[in-house]
Design a protein around this motif. Structure first.
Motif, PDB file in Angstrom:
ATOM      1  N   THR A   2      49.421  92.880 -46.712  1.00 58.81           N
ATOM      2  CA  THR A   2      49.788  94.337 -47.076  1.00 58.81           C
ATOM      3  C   THR A   2      49.769  94.520 -48.467  1.00 58.81           C
ATOM      4  OG1 THR A   2      52.149  93.667 -47.230  1.00 58.81           O
ATOM      5  CG2 THR A   2      51.479  94.176 -45.024  1.00 58.81           C
ATOM      6  N   ARG A   3      49.277  93.554 -49.164  1.00 58.98           N
ATOM      7  CA  ARG A   3      49.328  93.998 -50.898  1.00 58.98           C
ATOM      8  C   ARG A   3      48.220  93.089 -51.277  1.00 58.98           C
ATOM      9  NH1 ARG A   3      54.216  93.487 -53.132  1.00 58.98           N
ATOM     10  NH2 ARG A   3      55.149  93.284 -51.150  1.00 58.98           N
ATOM     11  N   GLY A   4      47.720  93.505 -52.505  1.00 57.18           N
ATOM     12  CA  GLY A   4      46.644  92.904 -53.117  1.00 57.18           C
ATOM     13  C   GLY A   4      46.901  91.355 -53.371  1.00 57.18           C
ATOM     14  N   VAL A   5      48.151  90.989 -53.969  1.00 58.68           N
ATOM     15  CA  VAL A   5      48.536  89.877 -54.224  1.00 58.68           C
ATOM     16  C   VAL A   5      49.661  89.834 -53.681  1.00 58.68           C
ATOM     17  CG1 VAL A   5      49.695  88.330 -55.994  1.00 58.68           C
ATOM     18  CG2 VAL A   5      47.619  90.167 -56.738  1.00 58.68           C
ATOM     19  N   LEU A   6      49.805  88.382 -52.788  1.00 60.99           N
ATOM     20  CA  LEU A   6      51.054  88.076 -52.092  1.00 60.99           C
ATOM     21  C   LEU A   6      52.181  87.751 -52.999  1.00 60.99           C
ATOM     22  CD1 LEU A   6      49.594  85.592 -49.354  1.00 60.99           C
ATOM     23  CD2 LEU A   6      50.333  88.062 -48.902  1.00 60.99           C
ATOM     24  N   ARG A   7      53.434  87.958 -52.446  1.00 62.70           N
ATOM     25  CA  ARG A   7      54.561  87.605 -53.192  1.00 62.70           C
ATOM     26  C   ARG A   7      55.465  86.741 -51.997  1.00 62.70           C
ATOM     27  NH1 ARG A   7      58.642  91.838 -55.706  1.00 62.70           N
ATOM     28  NH2 ARG A   7      57.046  91.768 -57.259  1.00 62.70           N
ATOM     29  N   LEU A   8      55.700  85.285 -52.536  1.00 65.44           N
ATOM     30  CA  LEU A   8      56.313  84.413 -51.897  1.00 65.44           C
ATOM     31  C   LEU A   8      57.464  83.765 -52.481  1.00 65.44           C
ATOM     32  CD1 LEU A   8      52.973  82.528 -51.082  1.00 65.44           C
ATOM     33  CD2 LEU A   8      54.012  84.364 -49.796  1.00 65.44           C
ATOM     34  N   ALA A   9      58.478  83.349 -51.708  1.00 67.46           N
ATOM     35  CA  ALA A   9      59.650  82.785 -52.088  1.00 67.46           C
ATOM     36  C   ALA A   9      59.928  81.509 -51.495  1.00 67.46           C
ATOM     37  CB  ALA A   9      60.732  83.594 -52.338  1.00 67.46           C
ATOM     38  N   VAL A  10      60.703  80.520 -52.159  1.00 69.49           N
ATOM     39  CA  VAL A  10      61.400  79.508 -51.646  1.00 69.49           C
ATOM     40  C   VAL A  10      62.829  79.474 -51.879  1.00 69.49           C
ATOM     41  CG1 VAL A  10      61.578  76.784 -51.457  1.00 69.49           C
ATOM     42  CG2 VAL A  10      59.102  77.958 -51.513  1.00 69.49           C
ATOM     43  N   LEU A  61      61.168  80.730 -56.906  1.00 73.31           N
ATOM     44  CA  LEU A  61      62.008  79.822 -56.310  1.00 73.31           C
ATOM     45  C   LEU A  61      63.516  80.158 -56.805  1.00 73.31           C
ATOM     46  CD1 LEU A  61      62.714  77.166 -55.272  1.00 73.31           C
ATOM     47  CD2 LEU A  61      62.654  75.970 -57.760  1.00 73.31           C
ATOM     48  N   PHE A  62      64.242  80.167 -55.776  1.00 69.42           N
ATOM     49  CA  PHE A  62      65.758  80.294 -55.886  1.00 69.42           C
ATOM     50  C   PHE A  62      66.349  79.170 -55.652  1.00 69.42           C
ATOM     51  CE2 PHE A  62      63.925  84.596 -55.251  1.00 69.42           C
ATOM     52  CZ  PHE A  62      64.986  85.532 -55.618  1.00 69.42           C
ATOM     53  N   THR A  63      67.103  78.447 -56.516  1.00 67.20           N
ATOM     54  CA  THR A  63      67.507  77.059 -56.415  1.00 67.20           C
ATOM     55  C   THR A  63      68.907  76.985 -57.404  1.00 67.20           C
ATOM     56  OG1 THR A  63      67.174  74.666 -56.286  1.00 67.20           O
ATOM     57  CG2 THR A  63      66.394  76.129 -58.465  1.00 67.20           C
ATOM     58  N   ALA A  64      69.353  75.788 -57.630  1.00 72.51           N
ATOM     59  CA  ALA A  64      70.419  75.386 -58.364  1.00 72.51           C
ATOM     60  C   ALA A  64      70.246  74.098 -59.183  1.00 72.51           C
ATOM     61  CB  ALA A  64      71.974  75.364 -57.525  1.00 72.51           C
ATOM     62  N   ALA A  83      54.960  79.160 -60.999  1.00 73.41           N
ATOM     63  CA  ALA A  83      55.881  79.844 -60.158  1.00 73.41           C
ATOM     64  C   ALA A  83      57.210  80.507 -61.198  1.00 73.41           C
ATOM     65  CB  ALA A  83      56.753  78.927 -59.117  1.00 73.41           C
ATOM     66  N   THR A  84      57.868  81.299 -60.729  1.00 70.19           N
ATOM     67  CA  THR A  84      59.026  81.933 -61.594  1.00 70.19           C
ATOM     68  C   THR A  84      60.483  81.066 -60.714  1.00 70.19           C
ATOM     69  OG1 THR A  84      57.942  83.963 -62.054  1.00 70.19           O
ATOM     70  CG2 THR A  84      60.264  83.957 -62.152  1.00 70.19           C
ATOM     71  N   VAL A  85      61.143  80.831 -61.714  1.00 70.19           N
ATOM     72  CA  VAL A  85      62.312  79.953 -61.326  1.00 70.19           C
ATOM     73  C   VAL A  85      63.677  80.741 -61.540  1.00 70.19           C
ATOM     74  CG1 VAL A  85      63.589  77.672 -61.395  1.00 70.19           C
ATOM     75  CG2 VAL A  85      61.135  77.681 -61.699  1.00 70.19           C
ATOM     76  N   HIS A  86      64.269  80.932 -60.305  1.00 68.38           N
ATOM     77  CA  HIS A  86      65.699  81.605 -60.525  1.00 68.38           C
ATOM     78  C   HIS A  86      66.723  80.638 -60.243  1.00 68.38           C
ATOM     79  CE1 HIS A  86      63.379  85.237 -60.806  1.00 68.38           C
ATOM     80  NE2 HIS A  86      62.663  84.926 -59.407  1.00 68.38           N
ATOM     81  N   ALA A  87      67.483  79.905 -61.210  1.00 63.79           N
ATOM     82  CA  ALA A  87      68.295  78.953 -61.112  1.00 63.79           C
ATOM     83  C   ALA A  87      69.798  79.184 -61.471  1.00 63.79           C
ATOM     84  CB  ALA A  87      67.816  77.385 -61.798  1.00 63.79           C
ATOM     85  N   ALA A  88      70.556  78.952 -60.497  1.00 62.55           N
ATOM     86  CA  ALA A  88      71.993  78.872 -60.796  1.00 62.55           C
ATOM     87  C   ALA A  88      72.509  77.608 -61.343  1.00 62.55           C
ATOM     88  CB  ALA A  88      72.797  79.253 -59.612  1.00 62.55           C
ATOM     89  N   ARG A  89      73.445  77.517 -62.425  1.00 62.13           N
ATOM     90  CA  ARG A  89      74.069  76.253 -62.824  1.00 62.13           C
ATOM     91  C   ARG A  89      75.167  75.845 -62.472  1.00 62.13           C
ATOM     92  NH1 ARG A  89      70.405  73.096 -65.890  1.00 62.13           N
ATOM     93  NH2 ARG A  89      68.761  74.537 -66.864  1.00 62.13           N
ATOM     94  N   ARG A  90      75.071  74.626 -61.954  1.00 67.69           N
ATOM     95  CA  ARG A  90      76.251  73.771 -61.446  1.00 67.69           C
ATOM     96  C   ARG A  90      76.884  72.665 -62.620  1.00 67.69           C
ATOM     97  NH1 ARG A  90      76.008  77.553 -58.231  1.00 67.69           N
ATOM     98  NH2 ARG A  90      75.066  77.411 -56.205  1.00 67.69           N
ATOM     99  N   PRO A 123      74.477  84.894 -59.272  1.00 68.69           N
ATOM    100  CA  PRO A 123      73.812  86.023 -59.835  1.00 68.69           C
ATOM    101  C   PRO A 123      72.350  85.668 -60.158  1.00 68.69           C
ATOM    102  CG  PRO A 123      74.972  84.647 -61.787  1.00 68.69           C
ATOM    103  CD  PRO A 123      75.313  84.018 -60.395  1.00 68.69           C
ATOM    104  N   LEU A 124      71.793  85.816 -59.310  1.00 67.94           N
ATOM    105  CA  LEU A 124      70.132  85.718 -59.123  1.00 67.94           C
ATOM    106  C   LEU A 124      69.685  87.091 -58.521  1.00 67.94           C
ATOM    107  CD1 LEU A 124      69.887  82.169 -57.554  1.00 67.94           C
ATOM    108  CD2 LEU A 124      69.960  82.562 -59.819  1.00 67.94           C
ATOM    109  N   PRO A 125      68.397  87.308 -58.939  1.00 63.50           N
ATOM    110  CA  PRO A 125      67.636  88.601 -58.370  1.00 63.50           C
ATOM    111  C   PRO A 125      67.402  88.543 -57.017  1.00 63.50           C
ATOM    112  CG  PRO A 125      66.170  87.127 -59.563  1.00 63.50           C
ATOM    113  CD  PRO A 125      67.427  86.517 -59.576  1.00 63.50           C
ATOM    114  N   TRP A 126      68.505  88.388 -56.154  1.00 64.36           N
ATOM    115  CA  TRP A 126      68.136  88.391 -54.654  1.00 64.36           C
ATOM    116  C   TRP A 126      67.527  89.782 -54.097  1.00 64.36           C
ATOM    117  CZ3 TRP A 126      69.185  83.756 -52.557  1.00 64.36           C
ATOM    118  CH2 TRP A 126      70.068  83.056 -53.253  1.00 64.36           C
ATOM    119  N   GLU A 127      67.582  90.896 -54.849  1.00 66.96           N
ATOM    120  CA  GLU A 127      66.853  91.886 -54.308  1.00 66.96           C
ATOM    121  C   GLU A 127      65.116  91.758 -54.385  1.00 66.96           C
ATOM    122  OE1 GLU A 127      67.030  92.088 -58.795  1.00 66.96           O
ATOM    123  OE2 GLU A 127      68.579  91.798 -57.171  1.00 66.96           O
TER     124      GLU A 127
END
Length: 283
Positions: A2-10, A61-64, A83-90, A123-127
């Protein structure tokens, strides 16, 4: 597509992995010495992420992550991926894996600590997930899984059956291995059946069980000699499957295309180094 560039997430966990060869698993009271050990970012989310990062796509990537030296090494390794990493800190140590590879290529994994997973409250960019063509989920939080359902395609690891049941959402595809007790399942095991249940069967290929009751098989890739380790083969298959589903391929064809990507890992010890680039070419 549906788009020129795919957007994927783990969405899931990444471990600090130390892997090496042993002549045999130690007997009770024995000691195993890892030969030529190597360290890398692995785990179910990490290996799938590294495979998807080899696609012509925007990957997230959404991770911790923990707060120790191992967490720093994992973060540094992830920065090297496309990849762009979105990481919560523990607070506390990051999870470590010790992997023992025997001469037949089989791996035995010792997990040190509990895997660190992202949670919906982080507080990650879930949107961003709502704009994704596909999301691969291998985390534990049902609320985070509900956020993932905003994506166009939702692929869930069969290891996360409990989280999927608790979330109440319908996955497009659940993927696992028929020969792994943690992943072997039937559609009847899911309160909200996924659109398709994919179970790999090693050299026998695999099968796809659909919500309408039909079952189709997909072939195995050409036999590959194991010169490395089986570590990461299933997660590489899952990452490739997510890519091909995002490209719009039917499930059975996507499974057949993903097979060689799982098999490629058998040629090396570090799955990230052995994985193939993801490309959509004619069958």
């Amino acid at each position: 597509m549906t788009r020129g560039v795919l957007r994927l997430a783990v969405v899931g966990h990444v471990e600090h992995v130390t892997l090496g060869r042993v002549p045999a698993l130690p007997p009770p009271g024995g000691i195993a010495h890892l030969a030529a050990p190597r360290t890398f970012a692995g785990g179910g989310g990490g290996v799938a992420l590294l495979q998807l990062a080899k696609a012509p796509a925007e990957v997230h990537l959404f991770t911790a992550l923990g707060s120790d030296e191992a967490a720093g090494e994992v973060a540094a390794a992830l920065r090297g991926a496309a990849a762009t990493v979105h990481a919560a800190r523990r607070a506390g140590p990051h999870t470590r894996d010790v992997v023992l590879v025997t001469p037949d290529g089989e791996r035995t994994i010792v997990v040190v600590g509990e895997p660190l997973h992202p949670r919906a409250e982080d507080p990650l960019p879930w949107e961003l997930l709502a704009a994704c063509d596909a999301v691969y989920f291998t985390a534990q939080d049902p609320a985070a899984l509900r956020r993932c359902r905003a994506a166009r395609r939702l692929v869930v690891s069969a290891r996360r059956r409990e989280a999927l049941a608790a979330s109440g959402v319908r996955a497009d595809v659940v993927v696992g291995s028929a020969v792994d007790p943690r992943e072997a399942s039937r559609l009847a095991d899911y309160p909200v059946p996924p659109g398709a249940l994919v179970l790999t069967e090693g050299p026998a290929g695999g099968r796809v069980e659909r919500a309408d009751g039909t079952v189709e098989r997909f072939p195995a890739p050409p036999p590959a000699r194991v010169t490395g380790a089986a570590y990461g083969a299933g997660d590489s298959f899952a990452g490739a499957l997510t890519f091909f589903l995002a490209c719009g391929l039917p499930v059975v064809e996507a499974c057949a295309r993903a097979g060689p990507y799982g098999a490629a890992v058998l040629a090396g010890l570090d799955p990230g180094a052995a994985q193939l680039p993801l490309v959509l070419t004619p069958a």
